[in-house]
Design an enzyme around this catalytic site. Structure first.
Site, PDB file in Angstrom:
ATOM      1  N   GLU A   1      74.591 -47.685  24.893  1.00 39.13           N
ATOM      2  CA  GLU A   1      74.097 -49.011  25.304  1.00 39.13           C
ATOM      3  C   GLU A   1      75.214 -49.831  25.949  1.00 39.13           C
ATOM      4  O   GLU A   1      74.981 -50.542  26.929  1.00 39.13           O
ATOM      5  CB  GLU A   1      73.513 -49.753  24.096  1.00 39.13           C
ATOM      6  CG  GLU A   1      72.195 -49.155  23.629  1.00 39.13           C
ATOM      7  CD  GLU A   1      71.674 -49.759  22.332  1.00 39.13           C
ATOM      8  OE1 GLU A   1      70.449 -49.751  22.152  1.00 39.13           O
ATOM      9  OE2 GLU A   1      72.468 -50.217  21.507  1.00 39.13           O
TER      10      GLU A   1
ATOM     11  N   SER B   1      62.789 -50.734  18.625  1.00 33.19           N
ATOM     12  CA  SER B   1      61.347 -51.003  18.530  1.00 33.19           C
ATOM     13  C   SER B   1      60.896 -52.114  19.478  1.00 33.19           C
ATOM     14  O   SER B   1      59.699 -52.198  19.784  1.00 33.19           O
ATOM     15  CB  SER B   1      60.990 -51.354  17.085  1.00 33.19           C
ATOM     16  OG  SER B   1      61.719 -52.492  16.668  1.00 33.19           O
TER      17      SER B   1
ATOM     18  N   GLY C   1      67.209 -54.285  23.464  1.00 34.72           N
ATOM     19  CA  GLY C   1      67.050 -55.144  22.294  1.00 34.72           C
ATOM     20  C   GLY C   1      68.399 -55.542  21.717  1.00 34.72           C
ATOM     21  O   GLY C   1      69.447 -55.235  22.286  1.00 34.72           O
TER      22      GLY C   1
ATOM     23  N   GLY D   1      71.763 -51.163  15.718  1.00 33.98           N
ATOM     24  CA  GLY D   1      70.866 -50.890  14.594  1.00 33.98           C
ATOM     25  C   GLY D   1      70.147 -49.557  14.772  1.00 33.98           C
ATOM     26  O   GLY D   1      69.803 -48.883  13.801  1.00 33.98           O
TER      27      GLY D   1
ATOM     28  N   LYS E   1      65.996 -62.666  15.110  1.00 34.91           N
ATOM     29  CA  LYS E   1      67.308 -62.146  15.505  1.00 34.91           C
ATOM     30  C   LYS E   1      68.304 -63.254  15.880  1.00 34.91           C
ATOM     31  O   LYS E   1      69.480 -62.986  16.066  1.00 34.91           O
ATOM     32  CB  LYS E   1      67.155 -61.208  16.716  1.00 34.91           C
ATOM     33  CG  LYS E   1      66.172 -60.076  16.534  1.00 34.91           C
ATOM     34  CD  LYS E   1      66.716 -59.022  15.630  1.00 34.91           C
ATOM     35  CE  LYS E   1      65.857 -57.786  15.510  1.00 34.91           C
ATOM     36  NZ  LYS E   1      65.718 -56.985  16.706  1.00 34.91           N
TER      37      LYS E   1
END
Ligand code: 5RP
Length: 227
Positions: A105, A30, A84, A98, A123
């Site tokens: 990634e 997100s 992220g 997540g 975070k």
């Protein structure tokens, strides 16, 4: 400034590093989503880049945003990746996955010359593995045996989505979310987990991120890798 706004300002700040001609690693989640929106706008305004997505979901969003795409079959090096993270410490150790995209990634991160991690302030952690369960991708065959071995390293693990309806990753595998009371030696645990037959990869990222861009209630903060 709410959390969503923190994600947006961090992601948009990272896009300021993009230059014409770059091959870009496109992150998942997100927060990375806001970078995709911004890159889409920049492409519409004439930016000439090629993106390599870290998940099927990101690929779909990138296509919708008109971002030209390619793959690691064509390009062996990526100039810049914006992605992220789920937890970040001051040494720039990360927990990722997540969004269940940790394998791609990590492959993209490993091929990247520079990696910018974009997060909101929730975070940031003293030691990774204290607030977020570590995702570990495992193959379906013999998964119970793999989980038993993984459970010797963590406190306990849960099959993401549950045993009845487990989440299936883009690579056709399961995810175990592994609980720890902190991971003070992330490099060691990363290797230990990856040595278990049946483990494809885990979400510990060490010495990969170059900079973490944090959206906070008072603006942008940066953490840099020291070496
Ligand atoms: C996906 C990831 C994401 O980057 C991570 O989960 C952060 O996502 P978000 O920005 O939605 O919190 O690692 O596999």
């Amino acid at each position: 400034m709410n959390r969503e706004h923190q994600k947006k300002i961090a992601a948009e700040k990272a896009t300021e590093e993009i230059q014409d001609g770059m091959i870009l690693g496109l992150g998942t989640g997100s927060t990375a989503y806001y970078a995709l929106l911004k890159i889409g706008q920049m492409v519409k305004n004439g930016l000439d880049i090629i993106g390599i997505p870290t998940s099927d979901g990101t690929e779909k969003i990138a296509v919708e945003q008109g971002i030209p795409l390619s793959s690691l079959s064509v390009y062996s090096k990526i100039d810049l990746t914006i992605d992220g993270a789920d937890e970040v410490d001051a040494h720039l150790n990360l927990i990722k996955g997540g969004g269940a995209a940790l394998v791609r990634e990590k492959i993209i991160a490993n091929a990247s010359q520079r990696i910018l991690i974009v997060v909101d302030e929730s975070k940031v952690s003293h030691i990774i593995g204290t607030s977020f369960a570590l995702p570990v991708e495992i193959v379906k065959f013999g998964w119970e045996a793999t989980q038993r071995e993984v459970n010797k390293i963590c406190k306990r693990s849960d099959v993401r989505g549950g045993i009845v309806n487990p989440l299936i990753t883009d690579n056709g595998n399961y995810i175990l979310d592994c609980h720890f009371d902190g991971i003070p030696k992330p490099e060691f645990v990363e290797q230990q987990l990856n040595n278990i037959p049946g483990v494809v990869e885990n979400g510990i990222f060490v010495k990969l991120a170059d900079q973490v861009i944090i959206g906070t209630s008072t603006g942008i903060r940066y953490m840099e890798r020291s070496q």
